[in-house]
Scaffold this active site. Structure first.
Site, PDB file in Angstrom:
ATOM      1  N   HIS A   1       1.491 -11.592   1.944  1.00  0.00           N
ATOM      2  CA  HIS A   1       0.342 -10.932   1.299  1.00  0.00           C
ATOM      3  C   HIS A   1      -0.378 -11.807   0.273  1.00  0.00           C
ATOM      4  O   HIS A   1      -1.595 -11.743   0.127  1.00  0.00           O
ATOM      5  CB  HIS A   1       0.800  -9.625   0.639  1.00  0.00           C
ATOM      6  CG  HIS A   1      -0.301  -8.631   0.453  1.00  0.00           C
ATOM      7  ND1 HIS A   1      -0.094  -7.280   0.520  1.00  0.00           N
ATOM      8  CD2 HIS A   1      -1.627  -8.774   0.215  1.00  0.00           C
ATOM      9  CE1 HIS A   1      -1.242  -6.640   0.324  1.00  0.00           C
ATOM     10  NE2 HIS A   1      -2.187  -7.530   0.128  1.00  0.00           N
TER      11      HIS A   1
ATOM     12  N   TYR B   1       0.822  -1.225   0.000  1.00  0.00           N
ATOM     13  CA  TYR B   1       0.000   0.000   0.000  1.00  0.00           C
ATOM     14  C   TYR B   1       0.857   1.277   0.000  1.00  0.00           C
ATOM     15  O   TYR B   1       0.342   2.362  -0.183  1.00  0.00           O
ATOM     16  CB  TYR B   1      -0.960   0.040   1.201  1.00  0.00           C
ATOM     17  CG  TYR B   1      -1.856  -1.166   1.350  1.00  0.00           C
ATOM     18  CD1 TYR B   1      -2.108  -2.016   0.278  1.00  0.00           C
ATOM     19  CD2 TYR B   1      -2.466  -1.461   2.572  1.00  0.00           C
ATOM     20  CE1 TYR B   1      -2.923  -3.130   0.422  1.00  0.00           C
ATOM     21  CE2 TYR B   1      -3.289  -2.570   2.716  1.00  0.00           C
ATOM     22  CZ  TYR B   1      -3.501  -3.400   1.642  1.00  0.00           C
ATOM     23  OH  TYR B   1      -4.309  -4.497   1.795  1.00  0.00           O
TER      24      TYR B   1
END
Ligand SMILES: NC(=O)c1ccc[n+]([C@@H]2O[C@H](COP(=O)([O-])OP(=O)(O)OC[C@H]3O[C@@H](n4cnc5c(N)ncnc54)[C@H](OP(=O)(O)O)[C@@H]3O)[C@@H](O)[C@H]2O)c1
Length: 272
Positions: free
Chosen positions: A117, A57
């Site tokens: 992730h 992010y």
């Protein structure tokens, strides 16, 4: 705030805040960082203490800055972040360097929950990455470790070969795409499920049904969906760029859905 106890005895608040667009220009995932911490400040004021972040992010520093600014003790927060494995695994040195960067950007010396992730197509490397997470876990730098977007076959690699089982599998679960089978598999293996994009998949028709279900309780559609998930022990991490909607997503602990409500929600078609 209700918490779930993970398989290692650590408590995780059942509602957290997503962060993937926070602090970014135009509220866009790919937007440049603005330099302020507005959404994090609001979330903390609203009572959020659990935040879902990720290296991918590019805004871990926004969260770190917001938490520091709040002057609340670090221990009041539950911080998740994730190793960026979208381009695969860059090796042990790479992983160590990325983890150290996360700790620095988040301005902390420990992370409550650290996830891989995304799986990639090299099972030996997935295990190699997991061993690194285990090492940080054993040293107390990571209080819990887990995975994200792992299917059964990926979970099995770790369950069969790892020495610490994943505490969490963070997966997509939303209206019309609940991912039921995987949630059951997680549960069977004592792995908690975190639902990402918990407010996605809702078309106009589903929205109307959810509003109708919420009406007798004085609740809005988003609250109904989030309530549905937490009633079955699925952790949710909604995010909003609006302070009131952030607050709304936390106000879900004062009503209970009926079995018939739950059946209707389970059967809603998604907008996919
Ligand atoms: N592990 C993964 O691969 C993965 C993938 C995707 C996401 N995630 C995580 O999951 C988090 C949440 O997912 P998401 O960011 O895709 O979206 P989401 O939480 O499902 O929310 C979608 C949209 O719903 C709106 N919303 C929020 N609260 C609301 C409310 N109470 N009433 C009405 N509308 C509301 C927001 O718009 P407004 O801003 O206009 O309110 C938001 O843009 C992410 O931020 C990220 O941390 C993880």
């Amino acid at each position: 705030m209700k918490a779930l106890t993970l398989n290692n005895g650590i408590d995780i608040p059942i509602v957290g805040s997503g962060t993937n667009t926070y602090g970014k220009e135009g509220n866009q995932y790919a937007g440049a960082l603005r330099g302020d911490t507005e959404e994090i400040d609001w979330a903390i004021e609203n009572g959020y203490r659990h935040f879902d972040s990720a290296q991918k992010y590019r805004n871990e520093e926004v969260l770190g800055k917001g938490i520091k600014k709040s002057s609340l003790p670090r221990e009041d927060f539950f911080i998740t972040t994730k190793l960026n494995t979208f381009e695969g695994f860059g090796g042990t040195d790479w992983a160590h360097a990325e983890i150290e960067k996360s700790l620095e950007k988040l301005q902390t010396d420990y992370i409550d929950l650290f996830l891989i992730h995304n799986p990639w197509d090299n099972h030996t490397e997935i295990l190699e990455a997991w061993r690194i997470l285990e090492d940080y876990y054993n040293r107390g730098v990571f209080k819990s470790i887990g995975v994200s977007n792992f299917k059964k076959e990926h979970l099995d690699i770790i369950l069969e070969n790892g020495s610490v089982p994943p505490a969490v599998n963070q997966i997509k679960s939303q209206v019309g795409n609940w991912n039921e089978e995987l949630i059951d598999y997680n549960k069977k293996n004592d792995i908690a499920t975190v639902a990402w994009s918990p407010l996605g998949g809702i078309d106009e028709k589903a929205l109307q049904v959810l509003e109708e279900i919420g009406k007798p309780y004085g609740k809005k559609y988003a609250q109904v969906v989030l309530r549905y998930q937490i009633e079955r022990d699925v952790i949710v991490i909604p995010k909003s760029h609006n302070k009131n909607r952030q607050a709304q997503s936390l106000a879900i602990f004062d009503f209970e859905l009926t079995e018939s409500d739950r059946d209707r929600i389970a059967q809603l078609p998604g907008s996919h």
